[in-house]
Enzyme design. Structure first.
Site, mmCIF file in Angstrom:
data_model
loop_
_atom_site.group_PDB
_atom_site.id
_atom_site.type_symbol
_atom_site.label_atom_id
_atom_site.label_comp_id
_atom_site.label_asym_id
_atom_site.label_seq_id
_atom_site.Cartn_x
_atom_site.Cartn_y
_atom_site.Cartn_z
ATOM 1 N N LYS A 54 63.279 69.438 4.749
ATOM 2 C CA LYS A 54 62.962 69.943 6.089
ATOM 3 C C LYS A 54 63.973 71.017 6.513
ATOM 4 O O LYS A 54 63.594 72.054 7.067
ATOM 5 C CB LYS A 54 62.940 68.784 7.095
ATOM 6 C CG LYS A 54 61.722 67.880 6.891
ATOM 7 C CD LYS A 54 61.812 66.567 7.662
ATOM 8 C CE LYS A 54 60.605 65.685 7.353
ATOM 9 N NZ LYS A 54 60.675 64.353 7.981
ATOM 10 N N GLN A 98 64.877 61.122 11.859
ATOM 11 C CA GLN A 98 64.250 60.666 10.617
ATOM 12 C C GLN A 98 64.128 59.136 10.630
ATOM 13 O O GLN A 98 65.101 58.424 10.839
ATOM 14 C CB GLN A 98 65.098 61.137 9.417
ATOM 15 C CG GLN A 98 64.499 60.807 8.070
ATOM 16 C CD GLN A 98 63.178 61.534 7.802
ATOM 17 O OE1 GLN A 98 63.058 62.727 8.036
ATOM 18 N NE2 GLN A 98 62.182 60.805 7.319
ATOM 19 N N ASP A 121 57.732 65.868 16.226
ATOM 20 C CA ASP A 121 57.049 64.903 15.356
ATOM 21 C C ASP A 121 55.815 64.317 16.051
ATOM 22 O O ASP A 121 54.991 63.660 15.413
ATOM 23 C CB ASP A 121 58.007 63.747 15.017
ATOM 24 C CG ASP A 121 58.538 63.857 13.600
ATOM 25 O OD1 ASP A 121 57.903 64.551 12.788
ATOM 26 O OD2 ASP A 121 59.572 63.233 13.309
#
Ligand code: NAP
Length: 295
Positions: A54, A98, A121
């Protein structure tokens, strides 16, 4: 019959290329780069690998990446304080925490603390609610990438029968919402579904997001259907080597489906490209920057 391979790597590269052009216009016009903050807790090897990809993709798109690597022992309060800082930081357009988090930290508390405007997200309850009622918000990256692949492959999805196997908050449920918005007739299947093969056999579109390698067999599929395989599980083969497998028995499915994503090289690259997309879109919204390309 051999199904067409849906090339997620190529689709992701094309999307990232379009974003990079818009990022360069953004930087010229606004005088700063869009910024993504990534928070990683502990030493979970797959999470480490995801974060590395990422960060790399963020930088390749010309965006700023702010990495926060924290010890496994961090207290929930300290993590919340970091999120408050990132929420307030004008250089940060997107925040990604994460997952999974260590067991002593409550994932729901952390996700709910993110500013919905920086929740690239799309996991915050406000964004989940927005998706459910058809308002603009951030859509989780994996289902968004799957929808893009489906639309690239089949164009208008109106009227098609679709099944999503899996009902997680991060993949299955938002995927079903997106397909519904695209005017599909949607079935959501899960571990308690009575006759999964029959439910799959009725559908023109199959999205598998289960995490059970090769659960979905070739003879479950409707001939000519489009299959998107989200699953990616590393399994040990009899010779001791390790292989990444999807939720669909690929060698069987390719004989029946019309088109199918490979694992790897299907959904995975689109997930990262959509994260970069959401971060850019967030920056553009915050700075009222008008972009030209379809992202
Ligand atoms: P998850 O939270 O574990 O959810 C799995 C879902 O599958 C659950 O809803 C579960 O049903 C259902 N399920 C389990 N066994 C089943 C069975 N035998 N028949 C039908 N449904 C069954 O997993 P997730 O986070 O959604 O991830 C799913 C897979 O996608 C994993 O392999 C993950 O690694 C992969 N993934 C890939 C990407 C990517 O970028 N490529 C991104 C995210 C996830 P219940 O709700 O009834 O338990």
């Amino acid at each position: 019959m051999s199904a067409k391979l849906i090339d997620g790597k190529a689709a992701a590269a094309a999307l990232r290329g379009r974003i990079a052009i818009e990022v360069s216009r953004f930087r010229e016009s606004i005088g700063r780069a869009p910024g993504l903050a990534v928070v990683l807790i502990g030493e979970h090897p797959p999470s480490n690998a995801y974060v590395r990809s990422k960060v790399k993709a963020t930088r390749e798109a010309g965006m700023e990446s702010f990495e926060h690597r924290l010890p496994e022992s961090i207290e929930q309060g300290e993590l919340l304080a970091l999120i408050d800082e990132l929420n307030a930081d004008p250089a940060v357009d997107g925040i990604l925490v994460q997952l999974p988090l260590p067991p002593h930290i409550d994932e729901r508390v952390i996700i709910t603390r993110l500013s919905p405007d920086k929740d690239v997200d799309g996991f915050h309850p406000e964004n989940a609610g927005r998706l459910a009622i058809g308002l603009h918000g951030f859509v989780p990256c994996t289902p968004l990438g799957c929808l893009m692949l489906l639309q690239q492959e089949r164009g208008d999805l109106t009227g098609l029968d679709a099944i999503v196997v899996g009902r997680s908050n991060i993949v299955g449920k938002p995927m079903a919402q997106l397909l519904l918005q695209a005017n599909c007739t949607v079935t959501i299947a899960h571990s308690r579904t009575r006759d999964l093969p029959a439910a799959v056999r009725r559908c023109d579109i199959v999205v598998a997001a289960v995490g059970r390698p090769e659960l979905i067999r070739g003879d479950w599929l409707k001939p000519g259907s489009t299959v998107i395989d989200v699953g990616q599980e590393r399994v040990e083969l009899p010779d001791g080597s390790r292989k990444l497998l999807g939720d669909v028995a690929f060698d069987e499915a390719i004989e029946v489906a019309g088109a199918i994503t490979p694992v790897p090289g299907g959904v995975g690259p689109m997930t990262i490209a959509c994260l970069i997309r959401n971060t850019f879109v967030s920056a553009a919204r915050r700075e009222r920057f008008v972009y030209e390309r379809s992202l």
